[in-house]
Write a protein that holds these residues in place. Structure first.
Motif, PDB file in Angstrom:
ATOM      1  N   THR A  56       0.868  -1.174   0.000  1.00 23.86           N
ATOM      2  CA  THR A  56       0.000   0.000   0.000  1.00 23.86           C
ATOM      3  C   THR A  56       0.904   1.223   0.000  1.00 23.86           C
ATOM      4  OG1 THR A  56      -1.618  -1.223   1.318  1.00 23.86           O
ATOM      5  CG2 THR A  56      -1.889   1.178   1.187  1.00 23.86           C
ATOM      6  N   PRO A  69      -1.299   7.530   7.097  1.00 20.87           N
ATOM      7  CA  PRO A  69      -2.138   6.713   7.988  1.00 20.87           C
ATOM      8  C   PRO A  69      -1.293   5.758   8.813  1.00 20.87           C
ATOM      9  CG  PRO A  69      -2.287   5.913   5.738  1.00 20.87           C
ATOM     10  CD  PRO A  69      -1.495   7.197   5.683  1.00 20.87           C
ATOM     11  N   LEU A  75      -8.168   5.039   7.583  1.00 20.92           N
ATOM     12  CA  LEU A  75      -8.345   5.268   6.144  1.00 20.92           C
ATOM     13  C   LEU A  75      -9.661   5.952   5.802  1.00 20.92           C
ATOM     14  CD1 LEU A  75      -6.802   1.979   4.721  1.00 20.92           C
ATOM     15  CD2 LEU A  75      -5.785   4.256   4.798  1.00 20.92           C
ATOM     16  N   HIS A  78      -8.985   9.226   4.290  1.00 17.47           N
ATOM     17  CA  HIS A  78      -8.104   9.221   3.124  1.00 17.47           C
ATOM     18  C   HIS A  78      -8.872   8.915   1.839  1.00 17.47           C
ATOM     19  CE1 HIS A  78      -4.052   9.641   4.883  1.00 17.47           C
ATOM     20  NE2 HIS A  78      -4.670   9.223   5.981  1.00 17.47           N
ATOM     21  N   LEU A 107     -12.448   2.628   0.479  1.00 14.92           N
ATOM     22  CA  LEU A 107     -12.027   4.017   0.578  1.00 14.92           C
ATOM     23  C   LEU A 107     -12.786   4.866  -0.423  1.00 14.92           C
ATOM     24  CD1 LEU A 107      -9.406   2.321   1.589  1.00 14.92           C
ATOM     25  CD2 LEU A 107      -8.218   4.468   1.213  1.00 14.92           C
TER      26      LEU A 107
END
Length: 199
Positions: A56, A69, A75, A78, A107
């Motif tokens: 990630t 993060p 998250l 984000h 997300l």
């Protein structure tokens, strides 16, 4: 091709749809394909080939703007570069191992794509976090163009299978191809522990 937001991708302001098509092996007379992800078509035989490590990451510009993060729970604050399958009505969540258990996280995104090159390009331009096979971004991680995040919560990895119609199971050319593919993946990603591929 860029088009405005439609249907299941309503969170995104821009959608980059390259129109990838999922081949119907039986209808089109295809002997074998290699696909990533867990097989969903129970009418096909599946031979596990690899579990590819994923990472990630995001660009330094994105992290400067939104912060880095520290936990998958963070998250919600984000953005991701959304990745969707053009042949299915869904987007792919991020996956993490948290205390030994799989956690999937959806997300928000401002742009959705369905092509690996577009996915990477958007991340490099600061559009959001991405999760993808590490080998795809080794150079960008080494150069600092991308920065790994949440390393303490790794992805379980991307499974890869050879799929073929059941009536091709005894075909010599299919067996030879799968043996060759298995060797190539083992040389690149190491021997496969099939227990890791359990859903």
């Amino acid at each position: 091709m860029l088009q405005s937001d439609v249907g299941h991708r309503q969170n995104a302001g821009v959608v980059d749809d390259r129109g990838d098509r999922l081949v119907d092996l039986v209808a089109e007379g295809v002997d074998c394909v290699i696909r990533s992800g867990m097989p969903e078509n129970s009418s096909l035989s599946a031979k596990p080939l690899a579990l590819i490590p994923e990472v990630t990451c995001a660009s330094p510009a994105y992290l400067q703007r939104f912060g880095r993060p520290q936990h998958p729970d963070a998250l919600t604050e984000h953005l991701a570069v959304g990745f969707f399958a053009s042949h299915q009505d869904r987007r792919y969540p991020f996956e993490f191992l948290v205390d030994g258990a799989l956690r999937r996280v959806e997300l928000a995104s401002r742009i959705d794509v369905n092509h690996a090159d577009s996915y990477l390009a958007c991340a490099l331009r600061g559009c959001g976090l991405i999760q993808l096979p590490r080998y795809r971004v080794e150079r960008q991680l080494a150069s600092g163009e991308l920065v790994e995040v949440l390393a303490a919560y790794p992805s379980p990895g991307l499974p890869v299978h050879a799929l073929y119609p059941r009536h091709r199971q005894q075909s010599r050319r299919v067996r030879v191809f799968i043996d060759w593919a298995s060797q190539i993946y083992a040389e690149r990603f190491g021997p496969l522990d099939r227990r890791q591929l359990q859903p």
